[in-house]
Design a protein around this motif. Sequence first.
Motif, PDB file in Angstrom:
ATOM      1  N   LEU A 301       3.388  52.531  81.345  1.00 23.85           N
ATOM      2  CA  LEU A 301       4.768  52.969  81.577  1.00 23.85           C
ATOM      3  C   LEU A 301       5.274  53.871  80.462  1.00 23.85           C
ATOM      4  O   LEU A 301       5.925  54.892  80.722  1.00 23.85           O
ATOM      5  CB  LEU A 301       5.677  51.752  81.728  1.00 23.85           C
ATOM      6  CG  LEU A 301       5.570  50.993  83.052  1.00 23.85           C
ATOM      7  CD1 LEU A 301       6.353  49.690  82.994  1.00 23.85           C
ATOM      8  CD2 LEU A 301       6.072  51.853  84.209  1.00 23.85           C
ATOM      9  N   VAL A 304       3.698  57.360  80.683  1.00 21.34           N
ATOM     10  CA  VAL A 304       4.268  58.157  81.779  1.00 21.34           C
ATOM     11  C   VAL A 304       5.697  58.571  81.453  1.00 21.34           C
ATOM     12  O   VAL A 304       6.071  59.751  81.602  1.00 21.34           O
ATOM     13  CB  VAL A 304       4.225  57.362  83.095  1.00 21.34           C
ATOM     14  CG1 VAL A 304       4.960  58.120  84.197  1.00 21.34           C
ATOM     15  CG2 VAL A 304       2.776  57.110  83.515  1.00 21.34           C
ATOM     16  N   VAL A 305       6.510  57.633  81.014  1.00 17.73           N
ATOM     17  CA  VAL A 305       7.919  57.951  80.729  1.00 17.73           C
ATOM     18  C   VAL A 305       8.011  58.913  79.551  1.00 17.73           C
ATOM     19  O   VAL A 305       8.871  59.807  79.525  1.00 17.73           O
ATOM     20  CB  VAL A 305       8.706  56.659  80.469  1.00 17.73           C
ATOM     21  CG1 VAL A 305      10.132  56.989  80.010  1.00 17.73           C
ATOM     22  CG2 VAL A 305       8.754  55.808  81.720  1.00 17.73           C
ATOM     23  N   LEU A 335       3.548  56.030  87.573  1.00 19.95           N
ATOM     24  CA  LEU A 335       4.803  55.310  87.377  1.00 19.95           C
ATOM     25  C   LEU A 335       4.935  54.189  88.404  1.00 19.95           C
ATOM     26  O   LEU A 335       5.356  53.074  88.070  1.00 19.95           O
ATOM     27  CB  LEU A 335       5.985  56.268  87.487  1.00 19.95           C
ATOM     28  CG  LEU A 335       7.376  55.627  87.332  1.00 19.95           C
ATOM     29  CD1 LEU A 335       7.555  55.072  85.931  1.00 19.95           C
ATOM     30  CD2 LEU A 335       8.473  56.635  87.641  1.00 19.95           C
ATOM     31  N   TRP A 423      10.952  58.212  91.905  1.00 23.26           N
ATOM     32  CA  TRP A 423       9.904  58.548  92.872  1.00 23.26           C
ATOM     33  C   TRP A 423      10.483  59.290  94.079  1.00 23.26           C
ATOM     34  O   TRP A 423       9.952  60.299  94.513  1.00 23.26           O
ATOM     35  CB  TRP A 423       9.195  57.276  93.318  1.00 23.26           C
ATOM     36  CG  TRP A 423       8.230  57.443  94.457  1.00 23.26           C
ATOM     37  CD1 TRP A 423       8.429  57.106  95.760  1.00 23.26           C
ATOM     38  CD2 TRP A 423       6.918  57.989  94.393  1.00 23.26           C
ATOM     39  NE1 TRP A 423       7.327  57.396  96.511  1.00 23.26           N
ATOM     40  CE2 TRP A 423       6.373  57.947  95.698  1.00 23.26           C
ATOM     41  CE3 TRP A 423       6.144  58.516  93.361  1.00 23.26           C
ATOM     42  CZ2 TRP A 423       5.096  58.408  95.983  1.00 23.26           C
ATOM     43  CZ3 TRP A 423       4.870  58.970  93.655  1.00 23.26           C
ATOM     44  CH2 TRP A 423       4.361  58.913  94.949  1.00 23.26           C
TER      45      TRP A 423
END
Length: 472
Positions: A301, A304-305, A335, A423
């Motif tokens: 996470l 990705v973030v 994500l 998303w």
Amino acid sequence: SAGALVATIAAIGTGARIAREWIPELGFTWIFFSDQISAPLLLLTAGITLLVVVHGLRHRPAGGPAGLYFGLILLIDCGALATFWTGDLIVFFIAFEVVLVPMWVLIHRFGDAHDPGARREAAIRFVLFTALGSSLMLAGILTLVSASDSSAMGSILSSGLSSDTQMVAAGLLVLGLAVKVPIFPLHSWLPPAHTIAPTGGSVLLAAILLKMGTYGLIRLPMALTPDGFARVAPVLAMFGVVGIVWGALVCLVERDLKRLIAYSSVAHMGFVALALGTNSALGLQAALVANVAHGLISALLFFVVGGLKERWGSVDLGQLRPALRETWPALGFALMVGLAGSLALPGLASFWGEFLAITAAWQPPPSPAGLPAAGGLLEQVGWFAYVPPGPVSAGLLRGLAVLAALGAVLAAAYSLRVARLVWMGDPAPRDRDGDATGTELFVIVVLVVAIVVLGLLPYLVYPGSSVMVAGL
């Protein structure tokens, strides 16, 4: 970093062990070993650090030279590995503290440059809280060392400490390590640190530093002061559950995505605290699995973030952005896997840790009657062989299990909220330029595969229901 991973695998595979005198006048020793408790965390530490280094080759944050950035990462790797390897309390404390200084520099020097004031505040808060935790932990360690005339964990385990000494040491150790984990209400340093830290720093903080705190709870108060820990365990379980619910409620309204993941870490560490607070063999197993699972999912996470923040400039959920499914599907898919893992979807790594933690709390602890007494080197035995269950009522544990299950439902709610905003986003198709780079794809694939494999085959990490403590 790659060499450290190879050496770690080789040492674990060969059962390497070092036991030498360090300062014999004070009873300090060099003891390094691995067992079923530490081996998965050693592999997690070496593997995650390698991914951070690979990621940093392409996505290194500004704030200083490359040598300084990678040097800090390797110092963290060295200290964390030593923490998980050692069987000596003094070496454990020194190795633990070695990790904190480079992490502070990462936050202060390489943190988000958009808000220098917030960066300084986050770094200072990190130092103050961790120093408090270190002081309490050191007091607990010195209590054990002075009472047993040795800093070797195995010697303390068989020294027959009095009930009062165990209670004092357990209280100090649990309180000090609760700051490190962190457990509610000692968690307020974590969200600012995660929000400001560079991507690599956030990954190391979530996947390694927090695991050092939970590992310390298992290796020190739970193993070395079983009678004292049995009295403290109910309090640990209660605050763990408060953290589960509190963290989930904050995540339902939090707008900054990095900060949201930080609060979700507080909730997930609450499940580990609940599992350990049951003071049972199943609870220990749940905590061990949840530790590794959270390390993998939180790393994914934050990678990705961090990539999204690098592209967007911020990760404010209040701002409608192009749908990741339309623009950057690789980052979007990663994500979604991370969010699915965060809500403990069956088939992914976190399911087993949270499910077993709730199960351990729901089931009343069995009677220890007839089980062998504590002491000596224990090989492949149930946890109850030397950690008797504490005086926790079945009604209290079941109430905590219900609240923890509610926290799991809230985790599904905030995960789906993030999925809807990021998303789904703005459904208008956009140019796909800017999706995951080759480096990011490598990191994502490794972590996604690990999360799925651990979810389907959790016994690959912790086979059976017994725990080896022979290294003590």
